[in-house]
Design an enzyme around this catalytic site. Structure first.
Site, PDB file in Angstrom:
ATOM      1  N   CYS A   2      -5.232   2.605  14.260  1.00 53.06           N
ATOM      2  CA  CYS A   2      -4.762   1.480  15.053  1.00 53.06           C
ATOM      3  C   CYS A   2      -3.412   1.879  15.638  1.00 53.06           C
ATOM      4  O   CYS A   2      -2.781   2.813  15.164  1.00 53.06           O
ATOM      5  CB  CYS A   2      -4.565   0.241  14.193  1.00 53.06           C
ATOM      6  SG  CYS A   2      -6.065  -0.279  13.351  1.00 53.06           S
ATOM      7  N   TRP A  74      -8.630  -0.602  15.631  1.00 56.17           N
ATOM      8  CA  TRP A  74      -9.931   0.034  15.359  1.00 56.17           C
ATOM      9  C   TRP A  74     -10.363  -0.558  14.025  1.00 56.17           C
ATOM     10  O   TRP A  74      -9.730  -0.315  12.992  1.00 56.17           O
ATOM     11  CB  TRP A  74      -9.783   1.548  15.279  1.00 56.17           C
ATOM     12  CG  TRP A  74     -11.090   2.252  15.154  1.00 56.17           C
ATOM     13  CD1 TRP A  74     -11.918   2.619  16.177  1.00 56.17           C
ATOM     14  CD2 TRP A  74     -11.722   2.690  13.946  1.00 56.17           C
ATOM     15  NE1 TRP A  74     -13.029   3.248  15.674  1.00 56.17           N
ATOM     16  CE2 TRP A  74     -12.944   3.306  14.306  1.00 56.17           C
ATOM     17  CE3 TRP A  74     -11.396   2.621  12.595  1.00 56.17           C
ATOM     18  CZ2 TRP A  74     -13.823   3.844  13.378  1.00 56.17           C
ATOM     19  CZ3 TRP A  74     -12.278   3.150  11.666  1.00 56.17           C
ATOM     20  CH2 TRP A  74     -13.467   3.760  12.065  1.00 56.17           C
ATOM     21  N   GLY A 101      -3.518   1.478   9.004  1.00 55.25           N
ATOM     22  CA  GLY A 101      -3.801   2.088   7.709  1.00 55.25           C
ATOM     23  C   GLY A 101      -4.785   1.234   6.930  1.00 55.25           C
ATOM     24  O   GLY A 101      -5.503   0.420   7.517  1.00 55.25           O
ATOM     25  N   GLU A 484     -19.766  22.203  19.390  1.00 51.69           N
ATOM     26  CA  GLU A 484     -18.761  21.428  20.118  1.00 51.69           C
ATOM     27  C   GLU A 484     -19.389  20.784  21.362  1.00 51.69           C
ATOM     28  O   GLU A 484     -19.129  19.614  21.662  1.00 51.69           O
ATOM     29  CB  GLU A 484     -17.587  22.353  20.490  1.00 51.69           C
ATOM     30  CG  GLU A 484     -16.490  21.748  21.316  1.00 51.69           C
ATOM     31  CD  GLU A 484     -15.858  20.494  20.723  1.00 51.69           C
ATOM     32  OE1 GLU A 484     -16.121  20.146  19.560  1.00 51.69           O
ATOM     33  OE2 GLU A 484     -15.117  19.825  21.463  1.00 51.69           O
ATOM     34  N   LYS A 606      -9.111   7.759  18.449  1.00 52.34           N
ATOM     35  CA  LYS A 606      -8.639   9.139  18.583  1.00 52.34           C
ATOM     36  C   LYS A 606      -8.269   9.762  17.234  1.00 52.34           C
ATOM     37  O   LYS A 606      -8.603  10.908  16.976  1.00 52.34           O
ATOM     38  CB  LYS A 606      -7.431   9.150  19.522  1.00 52.34           C
ATOM     39  CG  LYS A 606      -6.845  10.517  19.777  1.00 52.34           C
ATOM     40  CD  LYS A 606      -7.612  11.256  20.824  1.00 52.34           C
ATOM     41  CE  LYS A 606      -7.042  12.621  21.116  1.00 52.34           C
ATOM     42  NZ  LYS A 606      -8.112  13.550  21.550  1.00 52.34           N
TER      43      LYS A 606
HETATM   44  O1  M6R Z   1      -6.809  14.841  15.137  1.00 55.16           O
HETATM   45  P1  M6R Z   1      -7.871  15.708  14.511  1.00 55.16           P
HETATM   46  O2  M6R Z   1      -8.021  17.005  15.210  1.00 55.16           O
HETATM   47  O3  M6R Z   1      -7.690  15.872  13.045  1.00 55.16           O
HETATM   48  O4  M6R Z   1      -9.211  14.896  14.734  1.00 55.16           O
HETATM   49  C1  M6R Z   1     -10.417  15.355  14.239  1.00 55.16           C
HETATM   50  C2  M6R Z   1     -11.582  14.618  14.829  1.00 55.16           C
HETATM   51  O5  M6R Z   1     -11.481  13.251  14.545  1.00 55.16           O
HETATM   52  C3  M6R Z   1     -11.670  14.808  16.341  1.00 55.16           C
HETATM   53  O6  M6R Z   1     -11.732  16.139  16.691  1.00 55.16           O
HETATM   54  C4  M6R Z   1     -12.926  14.080  16.889  1.00 55.16           C
HETATM   55  O7  M6R Z   1     -14.074  14.704  16.434  1.00 55.16           O
HETATM   56  C5  M6R Z   1     -12.873  14.018  18.419  1.00 55.16           C
HETATM   57  N1  M6R Z   1     -13.276  12.718  18.854  1.00 55.16           N
HETATM   58  C6  M6R Z   1     -13.766  14.997  19.078  1.00 55.16           C
HETATM   59  O8  M6R Z   1     -13.770  14.891  20.460  1.00 55.16           O
END
Ligand code: M6R
Length: 611
Positions: A2, A74, A101, A484, A606
């Site tokens: 969030c 979220w 959190g 990916e 994100k």
């Molecule tokens: O911030 P992070 O790299 O730790 O995040 C990991 C995943 O949550 C992130 O890569 C997620 O899979 C993305 N939405 C992919 O596009």
């Protein structure tokens, strides 16, 4: 997960809050809300969905107060609804709280508070904080928040206002990012400095178990800090030299496309300053040459796209330095007692630097005595703070939920780390490293070349957009980026996609194929090129519609595939960088054709700061 924000100053608070929430919308967009304080008390507004809905709600006769807090959510506890949207209040509307959190012991606390006569109006874990603060309040909001926090188990970034203390916001942090700063017109708090940057570039990243009291008086914002015992502390501010254009679309239709186009710059910036006098330079990694030489196993831990960058790196680390390397999703690593010793190097990869599982895995690994290197995009993030050494990818702020430029930055940073290990262990000669470094740098121009003409990618996407499912196949490095490519397609277009090492096709997945079923094959020139061509032929024989990512000049492949997307020739070890770009554009093109909001895919946020 969030986004929280708070502002106290000379401007109309709701405007500052809405603009900050819009910038943090990538953190969640199930609902949004604000609480603004003025001479008459607290004024609240909540809306389900994006911040734009909230903006509309407060555009009319809403409070013009100059102090307030806001939130973009979220959902974890309680479905997305106005009732569950933050800010949450206590029994009366005298206290308002925003939270990022999870409060793990909220059920027990709620029960206790209900017994004591408190009345709850939401299903969230956060509401207990408002009631605890209400209970503890004896005329000093900072003291009340401190007392409330001492009862909480879990993770929190909190901002709290109360009607009785005009112009005051109190914040607290435990395992969730909180950044504060005094700006041109007042004092601010947010989950992400992207929300503060118009006002100030000198910020304090709150440490765990610390508190901040923001106020505005006599035309000046100020912040007081204290620890869990209430002792005054004086944390050092960090200067942020970020490019604010990262937070703006700059003429692009969406952040995903903008960020895809920022990849050549990400490659160049991530490599800048790494080759000094012909040697790789990583001053920020705190291990000595002796310690690096003693490493007998590497674990790369990460989630999602960052995990896929790890898969690419495994190939390079094992090939160049012959150290066994395992890549594991952090959520598995943390629960399965992996073999980690003081001679293990754990590399934690996280764009945001705040993914809960990755952080927990770092802590586990350090308890077991391993050295941990972080690879992250966010300066001062928890991954950076908790690792023994950190390599920053220089992707600048990534806003789109679908990670693109951060993936390329991670692959580049991990490639450099693999070269460093090889340099220390003699797996590559200095001349080989210099040559590889030059070729790695050349990929920036090669990505530019791919971005200059995307017509073949768009044509392939048009042909696949109505499919129900798609299969991505490749071998070696090619198979790693299939994972990916499939993830990108799934998350932004909601088209089911699966990635397979092409050699596994005949062991099951080939049964999926039928007329027109899209098979996306990474068939760049590599030692296994001929094998991939055989897999393409097997797919064609079952009626599949084949899209091939191939190396410029390969005319043969056009005889086997329905669509060919050519990319410049690079050494196989760098093909993840070039071949992933058309896969990103392919996914975006399909998502747009299917009418999806590419920057805000449903159900996602994100950063995943909860388990
Ligand atoms: O911030 P992070 O790299 O730790 O995040 C990991 C995943 O949550 C992130 O890569 C997620 O899979 C993305 N939405 C992919 O596009």
């Amino acid at each position: 997960m969030c986004g929280i924000i708070g502002y106290t100053g000379s401007l109309v608070a709701k405007d500052v809050l809405i603009s900050g929430l819009k910038r943090m919308e990538y953190r969640g967009y199930d609902s949004a809300g604000v609480a603004v304080q003025d001479g008459e008390g607290l004024h609240l507004a909540h809306r389900v969905g994006k911040v734009a809905n909230l903006e509309e709600a407060v555009s009319g006769g809403f409070s013009q107060g100059t102090c307030g807090i806001g939130h973009t959510r979220w959902a974890t506890h309680g479905r997305p609804s106005e009732q569950n949207a933050h800010p949450h209040t206590a029994c009366a509307d005298d206290f308002a709280v925003v939270h990022n959190g999870i409060i793990e012991n909220f059920a027990a606390l709620k029960e206790e508070l209900i017994q004591a006569g408190h009345v709850f109006s939401s299903q969230t874990d956060t509401e207990v904080v408002a009631h605890l603060v209400e209970d503890a309040y004896q005329g000093d909001l900072l003291e009340a928040v401190r007392a409330a926090a001492s009862r909480l188990v879990g993770a929190y970034g909190l901002a709290v206002v109360c009607a009785a203390e005009p112009g005051v916001i109190v914040c607290a942090r435990k395992d969730s990012p909180v950044v504060v700063g005094v700006g041109k017109t007042g004092a601010l708090v947010a989950s992400d400095l992207v929300a503060l940057i118009d006002e100030t570039r000198d910020v304090v990243v709150l440490a765990d178990d610390t508190f901040a009291r923001l106020s505005y008086q006599d035309g000046r914002g100020s912040i007081r800090f204290c620890d869990a015992q209430g002792r005054e502390i004086h944390p050092e501010p960090t200067h942020v030299d970020w490019d604010i254009s990262a937070a703006k679309l700059g003429g692009y239709p969406d952040f995903m496309l903008k960020e895809i186009h920022e990849q050549p710059r990400t490659i160049r910036d991530t490599m800048a300053g790494r080759m000094v006098n012909g040697h790789l330079q990583f001053d920020e990694l705190s291990l000595s040459v002796e310690e690096l030489s003693a490493i007998d196993r590497v674990y790369i831990i990460a989630c999602g796209t960052s995990y896929h960058a790890g898969l690419v790196a495994k190939n390079l680390i094992e090939a160049w330095s012959r150290i066994p390397c395992e890549v594991e999703v952090a959520s598995e690593f943390r629960y399965r007692n992996p073999i980690v010793t003081p001679s293990t190097l754990v590399v934690a990869v996280s764009q945001s630097g705040e993914t809960a599982d990755t952080l927990a895995a770092i802590r586990d690994a350090r308890i077991k005595g391993a050295k941990v290197f972080g690879v992250t995009n966010v300066v001062g993030s928890p991954v950076a703070q908790e690792s023994d050494g950190v390599i920053y990818i220089k992707a600048n702020k990534e806003i789109s939920v679908a990670a693109t430029k951060s993936f390329l930055g991670q692959v580049v940073a991990l490639t450099l780390m693999a070269m460093l290990l090889a340099q220390v262990r003699g797996g590559l000669t200095i001349n080989q490293i210099r040559m590889l470094f030059r070729e790695l740098a050349d990929t920036a121009g090669q990505v530019e070349q791919i971005l200059a003409d995307t017509s073949a990618i768009d044509a392939a996407a048009q042909a696949c957009k109505d499919a129900a499912s798609a299969l991505f196949i490749g071998r070696g490095i090619g198979s790693t980026i299939c994972y990916e490519g499939a993830l990108k397609l799934k998350e932004i277009s909601y088209l089911h996609a699966e990635a397979y090492a092409a050699g596994e096709m005949k062991h099951g997945p080939i049964a999926l194929l039928h007329d027109g079923f899209p098979v996306i094959a990474v068939a760049t020139k590599s030692p296994t090129y001929d094998k991939v061509i055989s897999n393409i032929q097997e797919s064609k024989a079952r009626g599949a519609l084949v899209v091939a990512i191939a190396t410029e000049g390969d005319t043969e492949i056009a005889n086997h595939a329905d669509h060919v997307i050519y990319i410049p020739k690079v050494r196989d070890c760098f093909s993840a960088i070039t071949a992933s770009v058309p896969l990103q554009l392919f996914a975006r093109s399909i998502a747009i054709a299917r009418g999806c909001d590419v920057d805000h895919p449903r159900n996602l946020a994100k950063s995943v700061t909860v388990e």
